[in-house]
Design an enzyme around this catalytic site. Structure first.
Site, short mmCIF file in Angstrom:
data_model
loop_
_atom_site.label_atom_id
_atom_site.label_comp_id
_atom_site.label_asym_id
_atom_site.label_seq_id
_atom_site.Cartn_x
_atom_site.Cartn_y
_atom_site.Cartn_z
N LYS A 190 0.86 -1.18 0.00
CA LYS A 190 0.00 0.00 0.00
C LYS A 190 0.90 1.24 0.00
O LYS A 190 1.48 1.62 1.02
CB LYS A 190 -0.91 -0.01 1.24
CG LYS A 190 -1.89 1.14 1.25
CD LYS A 190 -1.43 2.10 2.31
CE LYS A 190 -2.09 3.41 2.39
NZ LYS A 190 -1.74 4.38 1.39
N GLU A 265 9.52 2.61 10.87
CA GLU A 265 10.60 3.55 10.52
C GLU A 265 9.94 4.92 10.45
O GLU A 265 9.21 5.22 9.50
CB GLU A 265 11.21 3.19 9.17
CG GLU A 265 11.87 1.83 9.13
CD GLU A 265 13.08 1.72 10.03
OE1 GLU A 265 13.69 2.77 10.35
OE2 GLU A 265 13.41 0.61 10.45
N CYS A 299 13.87 11.55 5.63
CA CYS A 299 13.81 11.21 7.06
C CYS A 299 15.14 11.50 7.72
O CYS A 299 15.20 11.78 8.91
CB CYS A 299 13.42 9.75 7.24
SG CYS A 299 14.46 8.64 6.29
N GLU A 399 9.68 17.73 13.86
CA GLU A 399 9.99 17.43 12.46
C GLU A 399 9.18 18.35 11.55
O GLU A 399 7.94 18.30 11.55
CB GLU A 399 9.68 15.97 12.13
CG GLU A 399 10.17 15.58 10.75
CD GLU A 399 9.86 14.14 10.37
OE1 GLU A 399 8.70 13.72 10.53
OE2 GLU A 399 10.77 13.44 9.90
#
Ligand code: NAD
Length: 511
Positions: A190, A265, A299, A399
């Site tokens: 997905k 992750e 990331c 973030e």
């Protein structure tokens, strides 16, 4: 599995938007929902890449059934033979590298050189994992009893749910699907709804490489529908997700009720420490590349520079000069250094943090949408630097996922370590110094899954473990042979060829 998802051009509607399908049980099929969604080029939103199926729970159920049906055949296929299909897939990606890279730049905006790097990561992991088909080591150890053999093997878990983000739309699915498949699992993939075209092209090549029907199933659609159905299904015992920490936490909480294995992750707030003795030109190269590459949407992007005060002014001056020279534009143009952000929501989030940053630090440059002609139809944002940021400021902690760099001055190495580690994330970090002892201390002291010395925070290679500590994940690793742990169960096997009852821990003890 020889069909292609790419629709034939309708001669009557030369400019019509192509519609792509789901891939279930080796067939390209429409979603049962009857709905589709668009993917648009973030550099020019007038450019519609395609229409994609808005999958739903019934599609996920179909895909899971197909993956379950294919499971027994695939797990009995000798691992070296599975590896050969991975190898063919890696070769097909290499043959199609330019086509995949251009499609990626068009769909998610990263500049072409970086898109090529993304595809190359996919190729690298396919070849690495193809080799695992002939390794996949277990242990063979001496038994404590005579005439007895003791060993361990890896076995597949079953159907793996693969849920991926948009920022590495080829590499990350490959990082997950290659180890899952070589170890004998079947997968439901997905992808992010921002990059369904990249996912479709990838699965087309997987079909062409010869993965048997049902081993790889693609279901596009929303996280709340498709992703949720995968997470809630009792028939998907292992899930690997890359995304932001809130998404990962939600998935892990729900999956925990069914005792699923979940590899997470998640987010990062990666810092580069620059000590006073560093080569500042080298550090500037690494910071610019790490902070503004992929428009700060990696990331592992560097969003904090933690600098010893004597180096502060000369470093800031270099960073500003270099960042001002970066050229924004469509990533397909060879002159472009920085592409657009992924979408309007991504840009709004960055803009919100600009407001916060103006209150917390000093805006050195950037902070707005560029006024350059030709960029108005894309989600562009200027490379931005804030100075005078304190370690616990929100722009130093949260973030942002955009081209926003916070510069945090500190007094000494110990202050730098404290600032670097004072976050909830722990993915990547780096130190620039000419002092070997300081470098080794950093390797020991930095609380991240990846540490670089005299290099930026990005640049992981596929044969070492990739992942982070603290709220960046839950202890699993991708890539390297560590990735095999996510997708396999250990089985310990004892063979007693003594022909009599031998009791472990009892018969080898003195009476
Ligand atoms: P996201 O969390 O919005 O989405 C990730 C995936 O999860 C998408 O496919 C999405 O549809 C799906 N999803 C969302 N809600 C779900 C739900 N309730 N149930 C199941 N699936 C759901 O992340 P994104 O914006 O696509 O990617 C950016 C984030 O990914 C950043 O936080 C970045 O740091 C992180 N990231 C981490 C790594 C790493 O290795 N640590 C690598 C790349 C990106």
């Amino acid at each position: 599995m020889t069909q292609t998802a790419t629709p034939a051009t309708d001669p009557g509607r030369a400019n019509s938007t192509p519609t792509y399908q789901l891939f279930i049980a080796g067939e390209w099929v429409d979603s049962t929902t009857g709905e589709t969604f668009e993917s648009r080029n973030p550099a020019n939103t007038n450019d519609v890449v395609g229409r994609f199926q808005q999958g739903g729970p019934a599609d996920v159920a179909r895909a899971i059934r197909a993956a379950e049906m294919a499971g027994p055949m695939w797990r009995r296929t000798p691992a070296p033979k599975r590896g050969e299909i991975l190898y063919r897939f890696g070769q097909l990606m290499a043959d199609n590298k330019e086509r995949l890279s251009r499609a990626m730049t068009r769909e998610m905006g990263k500049v072409l050189a970086e898109a090529r790097g993304d595809v190359q990561e996919g190729i690298d992991i396919a070849f690495l994992m193809a080799g695992e088909g002939r390794r996949m080591f277990g242990d063979t150890v001496p038994s404590e009893l005579p005439d007895k053999w003791a060993m361990s093997i890896r076995q597949p878990i079953g159907v793996a749910g693969i849920i991926t983000p948009w920022n590495f739309p080829i590499a990350i699915p490959c990082w997950k699907m290659m180890p899952a498949l070589v170890t004998g699992n079947t997968v439901i993939f997905k992808p992010s709804s921002d990059t369904p075209h990249c996912a479709t092209l990838l699965v087309e090549l997987m079909a062409e490489a010869g993965f048997p029907a049902g081993t790889v199933n693609l279901v596009t659609g929303a996280g709340s529908d498709v992703g949720d159905a995968i997470v809630e299904s009792p028939d998907v015992p292992v899930i690997s997700v890359t995304g932001n920490t809130a998404t990962g936490r939600r998935i892990a909480e729900r999956a925990a009720r069914r005792l699923k294995r979940v590899s997470l992750e998640l987010g990062g707030k990666n810092g580069i420490v620059v000590l006073a003795d560093a080569d500042l030109d080298l550090a500037t190269d690494g910071i610019i590349w790490s902070a503004f590459g992929t428009t700060g949407q990696r990331c592992t992007a560097c969003s904090r520079v933690i600098v010893e005060r004597p180096a502060l002014e000369p470093l800031l001056e270099r960073l500003e000069r270099r960042a001002r020279a970066l050229r924004l534009g469509d990533g397909l143009e060879p002159t472009t250094d920085v592409g657009p952000l992924i979408n309007d929501a991504g840009r709004s989030k960055v803009e919100e943090y600009i407001g916060i940053g103006r209150r917390e630090g000093e805006l050195v440059m950037g902070g707005g949408r560029p006024e350059t002609p030709g960029l108005q139809n894309g989600f562009f944002f200027e490379p931005t630097i804030f100075a005078g940021v304190k370690p616990m400021d929100r722009i130093g902690q949260e973030e942002i996922f955009g081209p926003v760099l916070s510069v945090i001055p500190v007094d000494d190495y110990q202050g730098a370590v404290t600032a670097l580690n004072q976050t909830r994330y722990g993915l990547s970090s780096s130190i620039y110094t000419s002092d070997a002892n300081a470098a080794f201390r950093a390797m020991r002291d930095f609380e991240t899954g990846i540490v670089y010395v005299n290099a930026g925070t990005i640049g992981a290679e596929t044969h070492l473990p990739f992942g982070g500590v603290k709220e960046t994940g839950n202890g699993h690793r991708e890539a390297g042979h560590a990735a095999l742990d996510t997708y396999t169960e250990w089985k310990a096997i004892y063979v007693d060829f003594s022909g009599r009852l031998q009791r472990a821990q009892i018969d080898n003890q003195p009476d």
